[in-house]
Structures are given as C-alpha cells and as structure tokens.
Design a protein around this motif. Structure first.
Motif, PDB file in Angstrom:
ATOM      1  N   GLY A 166       0.815  -1.212   0.000  1.00 11.61           N
ATOM      2  CA  GLY A 166       0.000   0.000   0.000  1.00 11.61           C
ATOM      3  C   GLY A 166       0.845   1.256   0.000  1.00 11.61           C
ATOM      4  N   TRP A 167       1.925   1.243   0.777  1.00 13.19           N
ATOM      5  CA  TRP A 167       2.825   2.395   0.806  1.00 13.19           C
ATOM      6  C   TRP A 167       3.480   2.617  -0.569  1.00 13.19           C
ATOM      7  N   LEU A 168       3.956   1.534  -1.174  1.00 12.61           N
ATOM      8  CA  LEU A 168       4.603   1.655  -2.484  1.00 12.61           C
ATOM      9  C   LEU A 168       3.617   2.117  -3.548  1.00 12.61           C
ATOM     10  N   VAL A 169       2.398   1.579  -3.517  1.00 11.45           N
ATOM     11  CA  VAL A 169       1.384   1.993  -4.498  1.00 11.45           C
ATOM     12  C   VAL A 169       1.062   3.473  -4.345  1.00 11.45           C
ATOM     13  N   THR A 170       0.966   3.920  -3.115  1.00 12.28           N
ATOM     14  CA  THR A 170       0.687   5.341  -2.891  1.00 12.28           C
ATOM     15  C   THR A 170       1.826   6.201  -3.403  1.00 12.28           C
ATOM     16  N   ARG A 171       3.065   5.762  -3.165  1.00 19.43           N
ATOM     17  CA  ARG A 171       4.220   6.527  -3.647  1.00 19.43           C
ATOM     18  C   ARG A 171       4.188   6.653  -5.170  1.00 19.43           C
ATOM     19  N   VAL A 172       3.782   5.585  -5.838  1.00 16.01           N
ATOM     20  CA  VAL A 172       3.768   5.600  -7.304  1.00 16.01           C
ATOM     21  C   VAL A 172       2.609   6.436  -7.842  1.00 16.01           C
ATOM     22  N   SER A 173       1.455   6.351  -7.199  1.00 19.01           N
ATOM     23  CA  SER A 173       0.247   6.934  -7.778  1.00 19.01           C
ATOM     24  C   SER A 173      -0.067   8.341  -7.308  1.00 19.01           C
ATOM     25  N   ILE A 174       0.486   8.790  -6.182  1.00 18.30           N
ATOM     26  CA  ILE A 174       0.057  10.062  -5.618  1.00 18.30           C
ATOM     27  C   ILE A 174       0.314  11.220  -6.561  1.00 18.30           C
ATOM     28  N   ALA A 175       1.470  11.227  -7.226  1.00 20.61           N
ATOM     29  CA  ALA A 175       1.773  12.336  -8.130  1.00 20.61           C
ATOM     30  C   ALA A 175       0.854  12.333  -9.341  1.00 20.61           C
ATOM     31  N   ARG A 176       0.428  11.166  -9.765  1.00 15.11           N
ATOM     32  CA  ARG A 176      -0.422  11.077 -10.951  1.00 15.11           C
ATOM     33  C   ARG A 176      -1.896  11.255 -10.612  1.00 15.11           C
ATOM     34  N   LEU A 177      -2.260  11.017  -9.361  1.00 14.55           N
ATOM     35  CA  LEU A 177      -3.626  11.305  -8.938  1.00 14.55           C
ATOM     36  C   LEU A 177      -3.849  12.796  -8.735  1.00 14.55           C
ATOM     37  N   ASP A 178      -2.786  13.573  -8.769  1.00 18.41           N
ATOM     38  CA  ASP A 178      -2.885  15.024  -8.658  1.00 18.41           C
ATOM     39  C   ASP A 178      -3.469  15.574  -9.960  1.00 18.41           C
ATOM     40  N   SER A 179      -4.718  16.006  -9.916  1.00 18.24           N
ATOM     41  CA  SER A 179      -5.369  16.511 -11.129  1.00 18.24           C
ATOM     42  C   SER A 179      -5.033  17.966 -11.399  1.00 18.24           C
ATOM     43  N   LEU A 180      -4.294  18.607 -10.501  1.00 17.45           N
ATOM     44  CA  LEU A 180      -3.878  19.996 -10.687  1.00 17.45           C
ATOM     45  C   LEU A 180      -2.352  20.057 -10.696  1.00 17.45           C
ATOM     46  N   ARG A 181      -1.749  19.274 -11.594  1.00 20.21           N
ATOM     47  CA  ARG A 181      -0.295  19.195 -11.617  1.00 20.21           C
ATOM     48  C   ARG A 181       0.363  20.512 -12.014  1.00 20.21           C
ATOM     49  N   HIS A 182      -0.405  21.390 -12.676  1.00 18.02           N
ATOM     50  CA  HIS A 182       0.175  22.663 -13.097  1.00 18.02           C
ATOM     51  C   HIS A 182       0.330  23.631 -11.939  1.00 18.02           C
ATOM     52  N   LEU A 183      -0.280  23.324 -10.798  1.00 15.17           N
ATOM     53  CA  LEU A 183      -0.154  24.187  -9.630  1.00 15.17           C
ATOM     54  C   LEU A 183       0.870  23.598  -8.674  1.00 15.17           C
ATOM     55  N   PRO A 224       4.113  19.998  -5.968  1.00 14.57           N
ATOM     56  CA  PRO A 224       3.687  18.671  -6.407  1.00 14.57           C
ATOM     57  C   PRO A 224       3.210  17.833  -5.236  1.00 14.57           C
ATOM     58  N   ALA A 225       2.541  16.734  -5.573  1.00 16.53           N
ATOM     59  CA  ALA A 225       1.981  15.857  -4.542  1.00 16.53           C
ATOM     60  C   ALA A 225       3.091  15.112  -3.809  1.00 16.53           C
ATOM     61  N   ARG A 226       2.811  14.756  -2.578  1.00 16.38           N
ATOM     62  CA  ARG A 226       3.726  13.942  -1.777  1.00 16.38           C
ATOM     63  C   ARG A 226       2.888  13.053  -0.866  1.00 16.38           C
ATOM     64  N   VAL A 227       3.508  11.992  -0.367  1.00 18.26           N
ATOM     65  CA  VAL A 227       2.820  11.070   0.534  1.00 18.26           C
ATOM     66  C   VAL A 227       2.876  11.632   1.949  1.00 18.26           C
ATOM     67  N   VAL A 228       1.707  11.740   2.566  1.00 15.78           N
ATOM     68  CA  VAL A 228       1.598  12.227   3.938  1.00 15.78           C
ATOM     69  C   VAL A 228       0.968  11.125   4.771  1.00 15.78           C
ATOM     70  N   ALA A 229       1.665  10.700   5.812  1.00 15.52           N
ATOM     71  CA  ALA A 229       1.158   9.667   6.722  1.00 15.52           C
ATOM     72  C   ALA A 229       1.015  10.274   8.107  1.00 15.52           C
ATOM     73  N   HIS A 230      -0.210  10.458   8.529  1.00 15.42           N
ATOM     74  CA  HIS A 230      -0.456  10.996   9.854  1.00 15.42           C
ATOM     75  C   HIS A 230      -0.176   9.940  10.918  1.00 15.42           C
ATOM     76  N   VAL A 231       0.077  10.408  12.121  1.00 12.76           N
ATOM     77  CA  VAL A 231       0.329   9.488  13.227  1.00 12.76           C
ATOM     78  C   VAL A 231      -0.913   8.631  13.455  1.00 12.76           C
ATOM     79  N   GLY A 232      -0.691   7.338  13.572  1.00 10.38           N
ATOM     80  CA  GLY A 232      -1.810   6.425  13.794  1.00 10.38           C
ATOM     81  C   GLY A 232      -2.473   5.935  12.529  1.00 10.38           C
ATOM     82  N   ALA A 233      -1.871   6.212  11.354  1.00 10.12           N
ATOM     83  CA  ALA A 233      -2.488   5.771  10.106  1.00 10.12           C
ATOM     84  C   ALA A 233      -2.564   4.250  10.020  1.00 10.12           C
ATOM     85  N   GLY A 234      -1.568   3.559  10.601  1.00  4.11           N
ATOM     86  CA  GLY A 234      -1.588   2.096  10.545  1.00  4.11           C
ATOM     87  C   GLY A 234      -2.269   1.447  11.722  1.00  4.11           C
TER      88      GLY A 234
END
Length: 862
Positions: free
Chosen positions: A797-814, A817-827
């Motif tokens: 799940g972590w690797l998939v998020t790393r790969v897809s987060i930048a491409r799931l950004d529909s406002l790439r021109h702004l 860029p996207a990055r993976v954010v994991a809040h405390v307690g996510a797991g």
C-alpha cells in the motif's frame, strides 16, 4: 418405508448456514450501500455548498414595486407547495437614496437608505428597542452628525424632484441605535443586503451609506421610490439533492406565476429576480461530487462482490461436504446433480433471506449514521432494494451451481488427469490491467477538477491503486503456495503446541496462502485509502497556500506593521509586476523579520531552508538587490516596471515554488522596503497563518484599511476537499469488507478442520497438553498468515501510494507537487484489525475444541 440416511451430528451444518448468511449479508450490504452512499454524498455536497454560501443568493426572490398585502398573500399561496423544504418567507422593503436633515445648522443633509426586514430587531449585534410607531427609526450609532446619533434625536426625511423641490418630507425619531453590521462575511440574515452595509473600499474612514430601519407600514406608505422583496430560502436540514432539484423547479414555477400576478420591479441596482437556476447549479455541483465518488467506488464494489461470490462458493462447498453422505445416497438413488444443487439452494433459503435483510439493514444504518449525510433519496432507496433482490436471486443460483458441481464429485468416476489450466499464467491478467490503468492515470490523472470544482473521475484511472495492490499479490500466489508447501515440515524445534498449529496451517498451503493474500489485500486497500485521503487533503491545502501566500490574504495600504495579536502570525508583503527582457515577472517584496512566521513551507521547495532564503534576501547591499528567482530562470537581471522604472537584482538563490508563487510567470522575491523604494509602485498585502475566524473584522476595527480577503476556500471549493475524502473513503470501506471476508474465510477454515482438530485434541489431552497450549497452537495456526499478510499489505500500500500520488494530482500545473503524507496512527486500524480478528478466531477455535465429545470423535461421528 424406512429411509436409511446417515445420522447428522449436533453441530453438522450449523457453521455452513451461519457462513452463508454472513457472506450474503456482506454482499447485500455492498449492493444496498453503494447507491445509498452515493445519495448520501450528493446530499452532503448540497449541504456543504449551501452552508458556505449566502442562502439569499440561491433563494427565491421577487422584487416588486408598491406591493400590497393581498399580493404577498398570493405569493404565500404559491409557496405553500414546497413549505416542507423551505424556510418561512421573509419580506424586505427598501427605499434607497433618501435625504436626511439632522436639524443642525453645522451639518448638511446627507443620504441614507430606508430598510425594513422581518425580525430585523432580533438580528443585530445587541438588543435594541423595538419600533412601536411608524415615525420611529433605528439608526446606526456612527451616523452623522459628528459624535454619532443617540436615542431621542429627531431627524427629517425628505426627497426632492428634478427641479429641486421637496416632494416628500417626514420627521422621525431615533428610538435606538445599532452597531455596525459585520461584513465580509455577513451573517446569513443580512448577506442578501450586503451592498447596503459594505463600504466600497472597506475603509473605516469611509463607512457605508447609513441604513435607517423603519416599520413595514411606514415604508409601504411612504411617498418615495421603494421596492419590496419577497424571499424564500431553502431549508438545509433534511434537504436531499433530489429535494433541492425539485425545489429549484418549484422556484421557477412561482416566478412564472408571479410575473402574471404582481408588478415585478428590477429598477434598484442589484435587486433582480432570483429563480431556481442558482439552486440548480448547487445541485449540479453535488451531482459532480457524486460522480467523482462513483468513479472511485466502482472498482471497489466490483472487488467486494467478486470476493463475496468466491467466499459464497467456498461456504457452499462446505455445506455440500457436511451433507456428503446424504447427497451421495441420493445420487445413487438416481437423482441428478442439478436437482441436488437446487436442493442445497432451497435448504439455504432461510440463510439467504436472513443474510439479505441483515446486510441491507446494516448498510442503511452504516450510511445513515456514519455516512456523509443521513438523508436518502427515493431513487437511491429504490435502487438499493432492486440491487438487493437481484443479489438474492444470483446468490440462489450460485449456491445451486456450486452444489451441483460439488455433487458431481461425490460418485466414483474415471480418474482425471491434472488439467492444463494450471499452466495458464492467469496472474498476468491483473498485471496487464494494472499497467493499462497506470498508463491512463499517467495520461489523464485521477479526480478531475474544473477550476475549483471537482467534476469527474476516470474509471480506469481510479482503478489503478486497487489493481496495483492486486497485481503483485496475484504474482506472489504461486510462489507463496510453493514456499508454504516446501516449509510444511518446519518447526521441529518449537514447542509441541506451536509446532502442531504451525504444521496444521502448512498442511494446506493453498488455503493458508489465500488467507495471507486476502489479508494483504485488505491491509493494502486500507493503507492506500488512508494515505491517499491524508495526502490529497494536505495537497489541496498546500496548493491553495502557495497560490495565495498563506491561509488568509487581504490587500491593504499605508501600513508597515501589524497590531497584536496579528504580529505573531502575520506579515506584510508587497506585490508588483515587471519585465526581464521580454519575460513577464511577478515581484514579491517580503519582510525578512516576519515572513517565516506567516507562511507554510515545504523543505523540498528549495535546496536551502526558508530561513536561509529570507536571510539572503534581507542582506544589506549597495548594488544590485539580492533576490530569489522562483519557477524558472531570468533572461536578464535588469528588471523594469510596467512604467519602465529600472531595478537590478542579484539572484542569490532559486526555488521551485514559494509562498505567493502563481504558475505562469516567474516570481522574483526581494526585500519589501527595497521594492517600495524602487519605484515599482507595489500593492501591499497582509498574510496571516492560522488566522482567527474574525480576523478581517478585527483588523478593520483596529483602524487598518483592508480589502478583498481570500482564503483557500476561494481557490478550491470547500466541497472539493470533502469530495476527495468521500471518494477515497471507499477504499477504506473495501479494506473493511475484505477484512470481514478474511475473517469469514478463517472461520470456514476452522470449521473445515473441526474434525481433525477435535481428534487431535482427544489425543493430545491424554498426552498432557494444557488449555494454554491449545490456545497457543491456535495462535500459531492462524496468526502467521494474518500478521505476514497485514505486513505485506501495508508495504504494498505504501509503495502503491508513492507511485500513484503524483499522478492522482489533477492539478499538476499548480505547485507544489503531490507527496505522501502519513499521519500518526495511520496504521493503527490495520493493527487493531489483525489483533481483533486473531482474538475472535482463537476464541471460536478454543470453544470448538472444548465442545469436543471424546466418544463421538472415536466413533467418527463428531
């Protein structure tokens, strides 16, 4: 006639029926919950839109000239059709541009607006005396003459004709005064009259035109130009998307009827007829949010249903195995496998009915109390019922088919050779699908946004996160089974109870691998959902903050410092435009002493820290100005303003983005004082980080000239933030559903191994194995697959998020860029789920062992 059928034990079939009911409940919850959840999303989107706009802008408003009570009664009768979803009507009367003579020789007459609005006295900042007579008014306490207005003052209202002659005159007494009505934002009650309370420039030295409140009768009979407004606002509570759409149509019908009944007057500037079109636009935005969520939900629903069907087949096979003797005897008596399949299906009817009702009921309760909004649309309820009934019919035929297929294997037949199907690389199918979905995601993006509004989501692009989890698990299936088969004799040095439990799970490598991979799918789905939800929400906030500069910005003038407490989280910047050769540039002047405390910063924005950048800009020089160049390179370090004032800069640092950077032009950051002194005539702005809700009004009250406040909700529609959360929450739902599937599968495995486990218990008890040893053996049997699967799922799940987060950004021109954010307690939910599932399974297995009857085990009837 005596029928010799095998005697069934006291527990035979019970686990199978319970499993079928639970699996049917799972599928029914998925089928019923999907349309209900989408309806809830659409309704919540309507509520969100209406909660963040002025309801007067989406209300039914009919301005009328010289309206009489009978006209209002006719409109009230027209509005009675939609009273359930609308607030009570409100009448407003306006007489603009009336002159006031305060009766003092040192004060010249000035202009005021006369207003009346139902319940006006109850919607001011403090209690005021009610108007008891037609010659009484409420006046603003800051109104002329100098020193303000006080109760008891008598002023004279009048108007003049084109020749300068007085054609209306009325003395009125100020019965009480009211404080300044807050603006930007206004309260819901006054927001429809914002133009009468706002100063054109929000300058405290230039307050708005005074508004005198009068009685309705006084304004209705006054011989001045006046207009009456009849207004009906939508009621947010209990308003679904369908109700809002119907209400918009009703608004149109009333406007058409009112055009024939009353004299509609739109002469007053800005007081126009409002029909159902603004409310219909809110409904359209809500539909776009529901479409976005539906695009993400579609693959989730497909996987959940396929998992339910596969699990239902396994449960049916368990039922057929428990009735193996009966079914074999009926086969020998000449009954066909198809008839036996339908016999098994008929016997499961009660379990299917119970499971369907329970699943649908749980779906309704879950969406109602845990979903975005508790209201359901009628069409969604109808779809939920139809989907649930169709699912019940499909369930019946699946049970019949699996039962018939299982019955065919219960008679002696020709020895079958191993099928060539096992050599087919079926695992390449999800891999190919994941690659195709990745290509579409890379090309199109995820959730699409039109301006600030989330508009739609591409189905195949949204499938990628889920397919990217399934694909590696599918590839690992064969090696996992082979590895488990190779390790089936492991654990010889472990305690007996642990070795027994471990080898019991390794004895069936296919079952153990299935549980492990299913657990990984559940953990991976939940991990991706949490990471995508957190990352995308933070991403939108970061993009808005970079675009604006901070959490709240407003223009100002003639100030160099902020008053407390804004000096702790705010700064003043200067903006200007210029040219570098033929390249247009934006210039941002910052205060090095306060800038860092007022903005948000990401370390990947530049190779240097924010403090280093700010210090470099603030360095004292005698030649060129030290500057930070953001978003590109300059063709020339000699800049010119729009009116050709020169300025030379020395680029001391670069950044990929910077607070206040707007894509499309290079940003040059310099010292604010130097920019002001350069002759570029910059405009001043106030940036506030984590501002108080009333920051704009408090700054105005402090004497600052502030205008045009902007916050992130103006960059991205507030509902867009919620839509992203609702969309990716469906992946969390998938994780929960697959987790339930894993739990049910493990319960089926426990029941399938019941006889061997009970037989082993009879033997090991006589060898001195204690109850704690039995429990430890259950943990060793069930725990490794859950723990390893959960760990594998979280990693994938972590690797998939790393790969897809930048491409799931529909406002790439702004930027940024996207990055993976994991809040405390996510797991934490995954950990709790694993521990809870293991505890339930161990408890069920332990109870199953303790109910063992030694004599039945020895006779082989347990």
């Amino acid at each position: 006639m005596v029928r010799f059928l095998p005697k069934r034990s006291h527990s035979s079939g019970t686990a199978g029926w319970v499993a079928v009911a639970a699996i049917v409940a799972l599928g029914s919850a998925c089928l019923a919950g999907s349309p209900l959840y989408l309806s809830s999303v659409a309704t919540a989107a309507v509520h969100s839109e209406l909660s963040h706009i002025c309801l007067a802008d989406v209300s039914l408003r009919i301005p009328m000239g010289g309206a009489q009570p009978d006209t209002i009664s006719s409109l009230e009768n027209l509005a009675s059709k939609f009273s359930a979803h609308a607030e009570p009507s409100v009448l407003t009367r306006i007489a603009p541009s009336v002159e006031v003579d305060p009766g003092r020789p040192d004060v010249r007459p000035f202009r005021v607006n006369l207003l009346y609005r139902d319940d006006q006295e109850q919607n001011l900042l403090r209690s005021v005396k009610p108007l008891a007579a037609d010659d009484e008014v409420l006046a603003p306490e800051w109104m002329k003459p100098p020193g303000g207005t006080k109760p008891g003052d008598v002023v004279n209202l009048f108007t003049e004709d084109s020749n300068g002659d007085v054609d209306f005159q009325q003395p009125v007494r100020v019965v009480d005064t009211y404080p300044l009505v807050p603006t930007r934002p206004e309260s819901s009650y006054w927001c429809g009259l914002r133009s009468y309370f706002r100063s054109p420039g929000s300058d405290p030295a230039d307050p708005p035109t005074p508004a005198l409140f009068m009685t309705s009768r006084a304004l209705r009979t006054a011989q001045v130009f006046r207009i009456a407004e009849w207004e009906v606002r939508p009621k947010i509570d209990g308003l679904s998307r369908h109700d809002a759409a119907v209400l918009a149509d009703r608004f149109d019908e009333v406007v058409e009827a009112a055009d024939r009944l009353v004299d509609i007057d739109e002469h007053v500037r800005g007081r126009i007829v409002i029909d159902g079109e603004p409310l219909r636009l809110v409904v359209k935005h809500a539909g776009a949010s529901a479409t976005v969520v539906a695009g993400t939900m579609a693959p989730v629903r497909l996987v959940a249903l396929l998992s339910s069907v596969a699990l239902l087949g396994a449960a049916t096979a368990l039922l057929a195995r428990e009735r193996q003797r009966e079914l074999r005897l009926r086969l020998l008596k000449g009954q066909s496998p198809r008839s036996l399949g339908f016999r098994v299906a008929r016997s499961a009817t009660s379990a299917v009915v119970v499971g369907t009702l329970v699943g649908a009921g749980l779906a309704v309760l879950a969406v109602r109390y845990l979903g975005p909004a508790p209201e359901f649309e009628t069409a969604a309820v109808r779809s939920a019922v139809l989907y649930t009934l169709a699912g019940s019919v499909v369930t019946f035929f699946v049970i019949a088919f699996v039962g018939a297929a299982r019955a065919r294997t219960m008679v002696d037949g020709r020895l079958r050779r191993r099928s060539w199907v096992r050599f087919v690389p079926w695992e390449l199918i999800p891999v190919a699908a994941a690659v195709a979905a990745f290509g579409r995601l890379d090309r199109i993006g995820g959730i699409q946004q039109v301006g600030a509004i989330a508009s739609h989501a591409d189905f195949w692009a949204q499938c990628f996160p889920l397919l990217a989890i399934i694909a590696p698990l599918a590839v690992l299936a064969r090696p996992m089974i082979a590895l488990l088969r190779h390790c089936r004799l492991t654990g010889k040095r472990l305690p007996v109870s642990v070795m027994t439990g471990l080898r019991r799970s390794l004895a069936e490598p296919g079952v153990t691998a299935s549980v492990l991979l299913a657990t990984a799918l559940a953990a991976g789905s939940f991990t991706v959902a949490r990471l995508l939800t957190d990352s995308t929400s933070v991403l939108l906030a970061e993009k808005a903050a970079v675009f604006l500069g901070s959490d709240l910005t407003m223009t100002t003038q003639d100030i160099t410092a902020l008053p407390p407490p804004f000096d702790a989280n705010g700064t003043i910047v200067a903006r200007a435009q210029g040219h570098s050769g033929t390249q247009s540039v934006d210039l941002l002047g910052i205060d090095p002493a306060t800038f860092a405390q007022a903005v948000h910063w990401r370390d990947d924005a530049s190779d240097k820290s924010l403090r280093e950048l700010v210090a470099a800009v603030g360095a004292t020089t005698t030649g060129s100005l030290p500057a930070i160049v953001v978003g590109g390179s300059l063709p020339d370090t000699h800049l010119e303003s729009l009116i050709r004032h020169p300025m030379d800069i020395d680029p001391v640092a670069t950044a990929r983005w910077f607070p206040g950077y707007r894509n499309g032009a290079i940003l040059v950051v310099v010292d604010r004082d130097a920019l002001v002194a350069s002759g570029f005539t910059p405009a001043a702005e106030i940036l506030l980080r984590d501002p108080q809700p009333d920051a704009f009004n408090r700054l105005s009250d402090a004497g600052l000239v502030v205008r045009t406040p902007h916050d992130p909700s103006l960059v991205f529609n507030v509902t867009s933030f919620l839509t992203v959360h609702w969309a990716y929450a469906t992946l969390s739902i998938l994780g929960v559903l697959i987790g339930i599937v894993v739990l049910l599968a493990q319960l089926l495995v426990l029941d399938a191994r019941r006889q061997t486990r009970q037989a082993a218990h009879v033997l090991t008890t006589r060898m001195g194995l204690s109850s704690s040893g039995e429990a430890l053996g259950l943990v060793a049997e069930l725990g490794p697959a859950l723990v390893v699967g959960a760990t594998l799922g979280v990693v994938i799940g972590w690797l998939v998020t790393r790969v897809s987060i930048a491409r799931l950004d529909s406002l790439r021109h702004l930027a940024p860029p996207a990055r993976v954010v994991a809040h405390v307690g996510a797991g934490a939910p995954v950990l709790v789920g694993v521990i809870g599932s293991l505890g339930i399974l161990v408890l069920v297995g332990f109870v199953m062992i303790k109910r063992t009857r030694a004599m039945e085990v020895m006779r082989g009837t347990a």
